[in-house]
Design an enzyme around this catalytic site. Structure first.
Site, mmCIF file in Angstrom:
data_model
loop_
_atom_site.group_PDB
_atom_site.id
_atom_site.type_symbol
_atom_site.label_atom_id
_atom_site.label_comp_id
_atom_site.label_asym_id
_atom_site.label_seq_id
_atom_site.Cartn_x
_atom_site.Cartn_y
_atom_site.Cartn_z
ATOM 1 N N TYR A 1 0.840 -1.195 0.000
ATOM 2 C CA TYR A 1 0.000 0.000 0.000
ATOM 3 C C TYR A 1 0.873 1.242 0.000
ATOM 4 O O TYR A 1 1.774 1.383 0.820
ATOM 5 C CB TYR A 1 -0.903 -0.028 1.236
ATOM 6 C CG TYR A 1 -1.896 1.109 1.358
ATOM 7 C CD1 TYR A 1 -2.282 1.861 0.259
ATOM 8 C CD2 TYR A 1 -2.463 1.428 2.583
ATOM 9 C CE1 TYR A 1 -3.199 2.888 0.373
ATOM 10 C CE2 TYR A 1 -3.400 2.449 2.715
ATOM 11 C CZ TYR A 1 -3.750 3.184 1.609
ATOM 12 O OH TYR A 1 -4.658 4.198 1.727
ATOM 13 N N CYS A 2 0.636 2.154 -0.967
ATOM 14 C CA CYS A 2 1.329 3.437 -1.034
ATOM 15 C C CYS A 2 2.844 3.218 -1.085
ATOM 16 O O CYS A 2 3.328 2.485 -1.929
ATOM 17 C CB CYS A 2 0.891 4.308 0.145
ATOM 18 S SG CYS A 2 1.498 6.007 0.108
ATOM 19 N N LEU A 3 3.615 3.812 -0.178
ATOM 20 C CA LEU A 3 5.060 3.622 -0.186
ATOM 21 C C LEU A 3 5.425 2.164 0.023
ATOM 22 O O LEU A 3 6.464 1.705 -0.478
ATOM 23 C CB LEU A 3 5.721 4.461 0.913
ATOM 24 C CG LEU A 3 5.517 5.972 0.897
ATOM 25 C CD1 LEU A 3 6.429 6.618 1.914
ATOM 26 C CD2 LEU A 3 5.782 6.542 -0.471
#
Length: 562
Positions: A298-300
């Site tokens: 998720y995301c980074l």
């Protein structure tokens, strides 16, 4: 050292924005504007036209026979939705502001010779200044606030003053806002049963209790972003992604990142990869005995997982059965307005700012994201909490958003330089263990999710996963933003999404064409994702594997670090 200390002090006054970087953008625009008499003439003509239109509008309103506006707010601009803005004199305030906004939009764009990056930065800065001057921000020029003040006999302003005093005191003392009692970690949120089965200096690994008699043969490992607490994916039981996966018969593991302090200043991307997803993958296999694992980033966390996957592929390591990327990017060339001020000047300024404490403070990081949506996250808050005297009703997502984390000096510097600034990974220049990596190494099937109104990882940037890898990529575009679009549980009202392959007839489909051709669905994309995960399992269902040796109960200790 003197320069670093000076710039670290200066950063406290500029909220981390480099004055030199901003001046570079401004000077490029100003010098080219000064040598563009044709553009100046166009702007002069536009100013005259705007004034003429505004005068005619006031005349029409005075004669009460036509209230047709001469400028309309943006469809996403919620500042002027109250009916009071259609009445005098507030309609005049609104129209004057919108026409001014229109003029500055023209003034900061289309100046011949100005670089695209400088144009976008100057345009963004002008919008921030104009947003601060909006008539919606002041008592005397906002009809909604005026009415509330009259009805409440000024009580709203007294309550707003109390709210301001509380927030100002917390800011002075550098204290975080208290987490609402209704959303306590381990009590009402992050309550899916499980155990911490592994711990190193950077992560705790949570294994969740099985919820079904039989489970899928290959486990799921989730790698959240270290910029946030992991429980965005395990909020309340009704919208917990973790609980939904276990209820669907998956064995689920979750990384919970440590909230770093000054002692962690020298931890970089290498340590985060080795002690994060790679260490977790080893432990998941040791506990379950599974040959292959389905990884979710998720995301980074998705960016880090992608780098780890490319490195594994380079070494012939095929332990990843599939990879799911949630609002994650491999390419940062079109990463939205967050990149407008990311240049060498700004990165060095941020490094100096982090030098004193050894990390980027959560408040400094939050300020950058708030600027991207200043209408909603800054000025709307000012209006509601300090002028209307209304604190927002708390929710699990808001409580999580206030439970912030920090970023270590070295890791954040490497992330900004190698990914945001130089875009090394997508261009094949990112080095891991002496080898340069590229997303082209990745052939693991990918399920990638973008969200329509994402201000952190724009969906067209997330969509590039299909172009950069040699994997079978299924892309989902769901409504909502960076967080709410991902937390999209079945039964959530007003949810819809588009889904399709990023390739057709061995040719990559451009983002715009894909959006037009993709199939539309009502409801939550989670259902389609679970079907996809099951389709990529190998073998029949099995009895749940034994739990690893418990260190403590979930949610663990690292998530409690503030």
């Amino acid at each position: 050292m003197i320069d670093t200390a000076y710039r670290a002090t200066l950063s406290q006054l500029t909220a981390g924005l480099s004055p030199a970087s901003l001046m570079q953008h401004y000077m490029d625009w100003a010098l080219h504007m000064a040598t563009s008499p044709g553009k100046q003439g166009q702007l002069g003509a536009l100013a005259v036209q705007n004034w003429t239109d505004f005068s005619r509008y006031l005349l029409r309103c005075g004669l009460k026979h036509d209230h047709s506006p001469c400028a309309e707010p943006d469809a996403h601009d919620r500042r002027f939705r109250d009916a009071g803005w259609q009445k005098q004199p507030f309609n005049a305030y609104q129209q004057a502001f919108l026409l001014t906004q229109k003029w500055w939009e023209a003034a900061t764009t289309g100046v011949r010779g100005v670089s695209s990056a400088d144009e976008k930065a100057v345009n963004f800065t002008a919008r921030q200044i104009l947003d601060a001057m909006s008539p919606a921000n002041f008592i005397a020029t906002n009809p909604e606030i005026m009415k509330k003040t009259w009805d409440a006999k000024g009580g709203n302003l007294i309550e707003g003053a109390r709210n301001f005093q509380e927030d100002f005191q917390r800011a002075l003392m550098k204290e975080k806002a208290p987490i609402p009692e209704a959303y306590r970690v381990g009590e009402t949120v992050a309550v899916t049963p499980g155990k911490v089965v592994y711990r190193n200096h950077l992560i705790e690994l949570i294994q969740y209790d099985p919820a079904t008699d039989m489970v899928q043969p290959e486990p799921v490992l989730i790698v959240p972003a270290w910029i946030m607490k992991y429980y965005i994916l395990d909020l309340s039981p009704e919208n917990s992604m973790v609980k939904y996966l276990t209820d669907q018969g998956f064995t689920v593991f979750m990384i919970s990142w440590r909230n770093p302090g000054a002692e962690d200043a020298d931890l970089g991307m290498t340590e985060y990869r080795q002690m994060g997803p790679m260490a977790a993958l080893d432990e998941v296999q040791r506990i379950t005995g599974a040959a292959r694992v389905h990884a979710v980033g998720y995301c980074l966390g998705g960016t880090l997982l992608s780098i780890a996957a490319a490195s594994m592929a380079r070494q012939g390591d095929d332990r990843l059965a599939s990879m799911t990327l949630l609002a994650a990017q491999m390419d940062f060339s079109e990463a939205g307005e967050l990149t407008l001020f990311i240049n060498e000047s700004e990165v060095s300024f941020l490094e100096d700012m982090m030098w004193k404490n050894g990390y980027l403070d959560a408040a400094q990081m939050a300020g950058a994201f708030q600027l991207l949506r200043s209408n909603d996250l800054i000025w709307s808050r000012l209006q509601h909490e300090y002028l209307l005297g209304e604190r927002p009703e708390s929710s699990d997502l808001m409580a999580w958003n206030a439970d912030t984390t920090r970023m270590p000096y070295r890791m954040h510097s490497e992330y900004l330089r190698h990914l945001f600034l130089d875009n090394d990974f997508s261009t094949g220049r990112f080095e891991v263990e002496g080898h340069r990596l590229t997303p082209r190494e990745i052939r693991t099937p990918i399920f990638a999710v973008g969200t329509e109104t994402d201000h952190v990882a724009p969906w067209k940037s997330a969509y590039k996963t299909g172009e950069l890898t040699r994997a079978e990529v299924t892309f989902v575009l769901t409504n909502g933003g960076h967080n709410a679009g991902v937390v999209s549980e079945p039964g959530h009202p007003h949810r819809h999404y588009r889904m399709g392959r990023a390739y057709a007839n061995h040719h990559f489909i451009p983002a715009g064409d894909w959006a037009e051709a993709a199939d539309h669905y009502e409801g939550s994309w989670w259902l389609a994702w679970v079907d996809w995960l099951k389709a990529h399992q190998t073998g029949e269902q099995i009895k749940p594997p034994a739990m690893g040796k418990a260190i403590c109960d979930a949610p663990g200790t690292y998530v409690m670090m503030r």
